[in-house]
Every structure is written in C-alpha cells, then in structure tokens.
Write a protein that holds these residues in place. Sequence first.
Motif, PDB file in Angstrom:
ATOM      1  N   GLN A 128       0.841  -1.199   0.000  1.00  7.93           N
ATOM      2  CA  GLN A 128       0.000   0.000   0.000  1.00  7.93           C
ATOM      3  C   GLN A 128       0.876   1.249   0.000  1.00  7.93           C
ATOM      4  O   GLN A 128       1.835   1.354   0.769  1.00  7.93           O
ATOM      5  CB  GLN A 128      -0.912  -0.001   1.218  1.00  7.93           C
ATOM      6  N   ILE A 129       0.537   2.193  -0.859  1.00  9.79           N
ATOM      7  CA  ILE A 129       1.375   3.378  -1.005  1.00  9.79           C
ATOM      8  C   ILE A 129       1.445   4.202   0.279  1.00  9.79           C
ATOM      9  O   ILE A 129       2.487   4.787   0.602  1.00  9.79           O
ATOM     10  CB  ILE A 129       0.894   4.244  -2.188  1.00  9.79           C
ATOM     11  N   ASN A 130       0.367   4.251   1.037  1.00  4.54           N
ATOM     12  CA  ASN A 130       0.390   5.033   2.277  1.00  4.54           C
ATOM     13  C   ASN A 130       1.384   4.457   3.293  1.00  4.54           C
ATOM     14  O   ASN A 130       1.932   5.199   4.114  1.00  4.54           O
ATOM     15  CB  ASN A 130      -1.003   5.123   2.891  1.00  4.54           C
ATOM     16  N   ASP A 131       1.606   3.139   3.221  1.00  2.00           N
ATOM     17  CA  ASP A 131       2.608   2.526   4.103  1.00  2.00           C
ATOM     18  C   ASP A 131       4.011   2.983   3.710  1.00  2.00           C
ATOM     19  O   ASP A 131       4.859   3.243   4.580  1.00  2.00           O
ATOM     20  CB  ASP A 131       2.518   1.005   4.039  1.00  2.00           C
ATOM     21  N   PHE A 135       6.496   5.315   5.996  1.00  2.00           N
ATOM     22  CA  PHE A 135       7.854   4.858   6.307  1.00  2.00           C
ATOM     23  C   PHE A 135       8.885   5.910   5.935  1.00  2.00           C
ATOM     24  O   PHE A 135       9.789   6.228   6.723  1.00  2.00           O
ATOM     25  CB  PHE A 135       8.144   3.555   5.562  1.00  2.00           C
ATOM     26  N   GLU A 136       8.780   6.460   4.720  1.00  2.00           N
ATOM     27  CA  GLU A 136       9.768   7.432   4.255  1.00  2.00           C
ATOM     28  C   GLU A 136       9.729   8.713   5.083  1.00  2.00           C
ATOM     29  O   GLU A 136      10.781   9.266   5.442  1.00  2.00           O
ATOM     30  CB  GLU A 136       9.538   7.749   2.773  1.00  2.00           C
ATOM     31  N   ALA A 181      10.115  18.979   3.747  1.00  6.58           N
ATOM     32  CA  ALA A 181      10.429  17.816   2.912  1.00  6.58           C
ATOM     33  C   ALA A 181       9.327  17.604   1.881  1.00  6.58           C
ATOM     34  O   ALA A 181       8.142  17.741   2.190  1.00  6.58           O
ATOM     35  CB  ALA A 181      10.591  16.560   3.765  1.00  6.58           C
ATOM     36  N   LEU A 182       9.751  17.287   0.670  1.00  3.17           N
ATOM     37  CA  LEU A 182       8.806  16.896  -0.378  1.00  3.17           C
ATOM     38  C   LEU A 182       9.101  15.454  -0.754  1.00  3.17           C
ATOM     39  O   LEU A 182      10.238  15.108  -1.092  1.00  3.17           O
ATOM     40  CB  LEU A 182       8.916  17.799  -1.603  1.00  3.17           C
ATOM     41  N   LEU A 183       8.081  14.615  -0.678  1.00  5.11           N
ATOM     42  CA  LEU A 183       8.204  13.191  -0.973  1.00  5.11           C
ATOM     43  C   LEU A 183       7.263  12.820  -2.106  1.00  5.11           C
ATOM     44  O   LEU A 183       6.088  13.200  -2.102  1.00  5.11           O
ATOM     45  CB  LEU A 183       7.853  12.359   0.264  1.00  5.11           C
ATOM     46  N   THR A 184       7.774  12.090  -3.078  1.00  4.25           N
ATOM     47  CA  THR A 184       6.948  11.537  -4.153  1.00  4.25           C
ATOM     48  C   THR A 184       7.199  10.033  -4.227  1.00  4.25           C
ATOM     49  O   THR A 184       8.355   9.598  -4.261  1.00  4.25           O
ATOM     50  CB  THR A 184       7.279  12.180  -5.504  1.00  4.25           C
ATOM     51  N   VAL A 185       6.129   9.257  -4.245  1.00  6.44           N
ATOM     52  CA  VAL A 185       6.224   7.794  -4.279  1.00  6.44           C
ATOM     53  C   VAL A 185       5.319   7.261  -5.379  1.00  6.44           C
ATOM     54  O   VAL A 185       4.219   7.792  -5.607  1.00  6.44           O
ATOM     55  CB  VAL A 185       5.790   7.175  -2.926  1.00  6.44           C
ATOM     56  N   SER A 199       9.063   3.255  -6.421  1.00 10.49           N
ATOM     57  CA  SER A 199      10.058   4.295  -6.677  1.00 10.49           C
ATOM     58  C   SER A 199       9.814   5.448  -5.714  1.00 10.49           C
ATOM     59  O   SER A 199       8.668   5.754  -5.364  1.00 10.49           O
ATOM     60  CB  SER A 199       9.984   4.785  -8.124  1.00 10.49           C
ATOM     61  N   VAL A 200      10.913   6.070  -5.279  1.00 10.84           N
ATOM     62  CA  VAL A 200      10.844   7.106  -4.243  1.00 10.84           C
ATOM     63  C   VAL A 200      11.761   8.262  -4.604  1.00 10.84           C
ATOM     64  O   VAL A 200      12.899   8.041  -5.040  1.00 10.84           O
ATOM     65  CB  VAL A 200      11.276   6.546  -2.867  1.00 10.84           C
TER      66      VAL A 200
END
Length: 254
Positions: A128-131, A135-136, A181-185, A199-200
């Motif tokens: 699941q992407i939210n997981d 985590f990140e 912080a900017l995070l893209t998954v 991919s992160v």
Amino acid sequence: MKTINRILLFTLITLLCSCSKDDDNNDQQNLQQFNSQICNGLAGPQAVYWDSAHNLPTGLAQIPTIANPGQQFIHSQYPALGFTMPQGYSAQEITDLQTGTIGVNVFRNDNNVIWRYIPSSPFVGQIQINDVIAFELNQVMAFHGFNATPEVICTSNQQSTEFGFLTTSGARLIRFGNFTALLTVQTHFMPSLGNTFISVTLASGPTADYDNLVMNTYLPLHWQLLVISDDVRDSDLDGTPDNQDPAPFNPNIN
C-alpha cells in the motif's frame, strides 16, 4: 516504469525549449510570483517543485543546473544512475542484490539536507502506497531529530491501471521543526508476478533555505538523470548548459 524523473522531464522539456542567459531576472521574478495550481497557498520555487512533480506547467524559463559542481556519483550496479553533486555534498549508494533495489542518498556535509532517489525497489505482494509514504516520512523526520506530528502543506494521491498493472502515485509536502520535505512515491503492482515495484524521491532541508535548495540542488540533480542533450549537458561543469555557454569546454568562461 514511470518515475519522478520522467514527470520532470515531460514538464520541463515543454517549457524550456528556448533558453538564454537574458532570462535570469525574468525567471527569478516569475518563480517568486508562481502559485501552485493544485495546492492552495503554495507559492514560489516550492510551488514550482510541487507542480512539476505532478506534470503541470511551471514558471521556469531556464534549465536548472549545478552552479558549483563538486563530486561525481556513479552507481556501481547501475551506471545510468550518475550525476554531479554541488560542492559540500556526498553520496551514499543504495544497493540490495537480493531484492534488486538500487538508489542513492545525497547528504550535504552538515547533514541538514537530504536528496534520496530510489528508481526501483521490488517487494513481494501488494504494498500500500500510504505505508511507503509513512515509512519514508518517519525515516526522514527521525534523521532530522523530530518525533512529533508534522504540518502537512500539500498532499495528493492518484491511481491508474496500465498494461494490466495498477499504478498508484502519492506526494506529500510537509514541514516539521525547522525543516521542509517533499516526498513523491509510486507503486506498480503486477498481479501476474505478485510483486510491487516502488520508486521514491525525497528532498528535505531547512525551511528557511528550501526555495534556494529547490533551484540550486534538487531540480539540478533531477535534471541530470534525464535525457542528456545540449540543453542539459554541461561539459566543463561550470554550471551553464553547453548551448548557453560561449566556451562549453572552458570552465573559466560561462
């Protein structure tokens, strides 16, 4: 596989077809006045970074390049993952031969700035992407010594089915303590294999300096991972693309 570098490539190539050094002042002015189309209240370079990560037009008039080139990094198992870092930065290779995970963590020498890029990390089962996002984000906040609830500035989730597998994209822009912080998954679940490919891309740094980091570090690092043409090639590493440089092989002239 679609990753953040392809999103940036599509967005910025359509905008940067014609560039010159005379655009410097206009570019800076446009960036400060730029407002995100999908995150209310977000403006300036952070808005450019957020919107470009979502395949939206931005106010950029020039290609972001490293102004103060430092060390070079080339991944030992995947040479296509290579780039020049700004001075004062170092890279930590990410390699897991058992899972096939590759990537890199780039740190500023004071450990206040991180750029993390993992183009591919395979996992068994549907993840699941939210997981992954949790985590990140927890990992980067812990690195910066923050253990409370962050302020979420922007958030997005998208889902599509292509070629028989499910692709989910998620992004978060957060502020915590003195950091942003900017995070893209992206997750790609392939039912036929029972695997999820992840991919992160993560970029964190001091909030007070985040706009400068976007333009001088994060976007220039991304651009080096894209298709190399005269628009982005910098043969003498002087911070000016070859097609804008009167002496592309002389670092003393730019």
